[in-house]
Design an enzyme around this catalytic site. Structure first.
Site, PDB file in Angstrom:
ATOM      1  N   CYS A  11      54.160  49.820  52.700  1.00 38.03           N
ATOM      2  CA  CYS A  11      53.850  48.507  53.271  1.00 38.03           C
ATOM      3  C   CYS A  11      54.289  48.473  54.739  1.00 38.03           C
ATOM      4  O   CYS A  11      53.602  47.912  55.598  1.00 38.03           O
ATOM      5  CB  CYS A  11      54.537  47.394  52.486  1.00 38.03           C
ATOM      6  SG  CYS A  11      54.397  47.585  50.699  1.00 38.03           S
TER       7      CYS A  11
ATOM      8  N   ASP B 200      45.564  47.232  50.306  1.00 35.38           N
ATOM      9  CA  ASP B 200      45.811  45.959  50.981  1.00 35.38           C
ATOM     10  C   ASP B 200      45.455  46.062  52.467  1.00 35.38           C
ATOM     11  O   ASP B 200      45.341  47.156  53.011  1.00 35.38           O
ATOM     12  CB  ASP B 200      47.283  45.551  50.824  1.00 35.38           C
ATOM     13  CG  ASP B 200      47.585  45.107  49.394  1.00 35.38           C
ATOM     14  OD1 ASP B 200      46.643  44.769  48.674  1.00 35.38           O
ATOM     15  OD2 ASP B 200      48.767  45.110  49.016  1.00 35.38           O
TER      16      ASP B 200
ATOM     17  N   CYS C 238      47.464  51.439  48.746  1.00 37.35           N
ATOM     18  CA  CYS C 238      47.337  50.315  47.806  1.00 37.35           C
ATOM     19  C   CYS C 238      46.072  49.485  48.012  1.00 37.35           C
ATOM     20  O   CYS C 238      45.763  48.639  47.173  1.00 37.35           O
ATOM     21  CB  CYS C 238      48.550  49.393  47.932  1.00 37.35           C
ATOM     22  SG  CYS C 238      48.614  48.584  49.537  1.00 37.35           S
TER      23      CYS C 238
ATOM     24  N   CYS D 160      51.184  42.492  50.112  1.00 37.65           N
ATOM     25  CA  CYS D 160      52.269  42.008  49.261  1.00 37.65           C
ATOM     26  C   CYS D 160      53.393  41.375  50.096  1.00 37.65           C
ATOM     27  O   CYS D 160      53.336  41.345  51.327  1.00 37.65           O
ATOM     28  CB  CYS D 160      52.824  43.187  48.474  1.00 37.65           C
ATOM     29  SG  CYS D 160      53.638  44.365  49.557  1.00 37.65           S
TER      30      CYS D 160
HETATM   31 FE1  FES Z   1      50.017  46.916  49.476  1.00 36.74          FE
HETATM   32 FE2  FES Z   1      52.508  46.271  49.909  1.00 36.74          FE
HETATM   33  S1  FES Z   1      51.649  46.934  48.035  1.00 36.74           S
HETATM   34  S2  FES Z   1      50.898  46.347  51.329  1.00 36.74           S
END
Ligand code: FES
Length: 222
Positions: A110, A41, A39, A66
């Site tokens: 995640c 992140d 993702c 998230c």
């Molecule tokens: Fe990226 Fe949860 S969607 S860490």
């Protein structure tokens, strides 16, 4: 919030609202930022480790992810605090998901990011202290380490998004040329991340970072 209520366990929501161990450790023995290839992140993990017992004395984190990432990383830090590095290495993303009650399958990555961050921090500590062998220092090794650094603009790593223009390794000296302009908003962040990843490895003597722009200005075009 009704969507979240439907999707997330009460424990996850509680940790999202009141995460534990959030923040920085200014004199951390190890700090690492890890990105999720799923993702884009990121999380940053800080750890204080007792040199003799190799126990995690303190662990804190910052999350740029998230709600599920905040909750999974929070519970991960609680689960490994006070554990030895060997014990912490055995923690899996499934353990983390279970500890939260449940995690929707689409949010499993995640939890994976929280464990990747933990393992990356442990490996970095062990490599820098000479506790485990560091692979031979060559271009592909450096490239593999740079693949762990996210390009914040693209949500993917700096190698696959073309930020890394070239890598040279010679006798412990690493020279990296980045496809960035002098005034790029992420230049300082990315340079810092690269130094953070490479500088303290025992087989690295020097890390020099050039920018394509300045290399060209000096009359050399790689
Ligand atoms: Fe990226 Fe949860 S969607 S860490």
């Amino acid at each position: 919030m009704s969507f979240y209520k439907h999707m997330y366990s009460p424990k996850l929501l509680e940790l999202f609202r009141n995460p534990k161990n959030v923040g920085e450790i200014p004199d951390a023995d190890v700090k690492v930022t890890e990105g999720s290839l799923a993702c884009g992140d990121m999380i940053t993990i800080f750890m204080k480790i007792d040199e003799k017992t190799r126990r995690i004395e303190d662990i804190k984190f910052l999350s740029y992810g998230c709600a599920a990432n905040i909750a999974t990383t929070s519970i991960m830090t609680e689960m490994v605090k006070g554990k030895t590095l060997e014990e912490a290495k055995r923690l899996t993303f499934k353990d983390v998901a279970e500890a939260l009650g449940e995690l929707p399958p689409v949010k499993m990555h995640c939890a994976v990011l929280s464990i990747d961050g933990l393992r990356s921090a442990i490996r970095k500590y062990e490599e820098e202290r000479g506790l485990i062998e560091v692979p031979e220092l060559d271009e592909s090794f450096v490239r593999s380490r740079l693949r762990r650094i996210m390009n914040p603009k693209a949500g993917r790593d700096i190698v696959s998004t073309g930020i890394v223009e070239s890598i040279r390794v010679d006798n412990g000296k690493v020279e990296i040329t980045l496809n960035l302009s002098e005034d790029d908003e992420f230049k300082d962040y990315l340079e810092e991340e690269i130094h953070e990843r490479l500088d303290r490895l025992p087989n690295v003597k020097e890390v020099k970072i050039n920018l394509v722009e300045s290399v060209k200005k000096d009359g050399y075009d790689p």
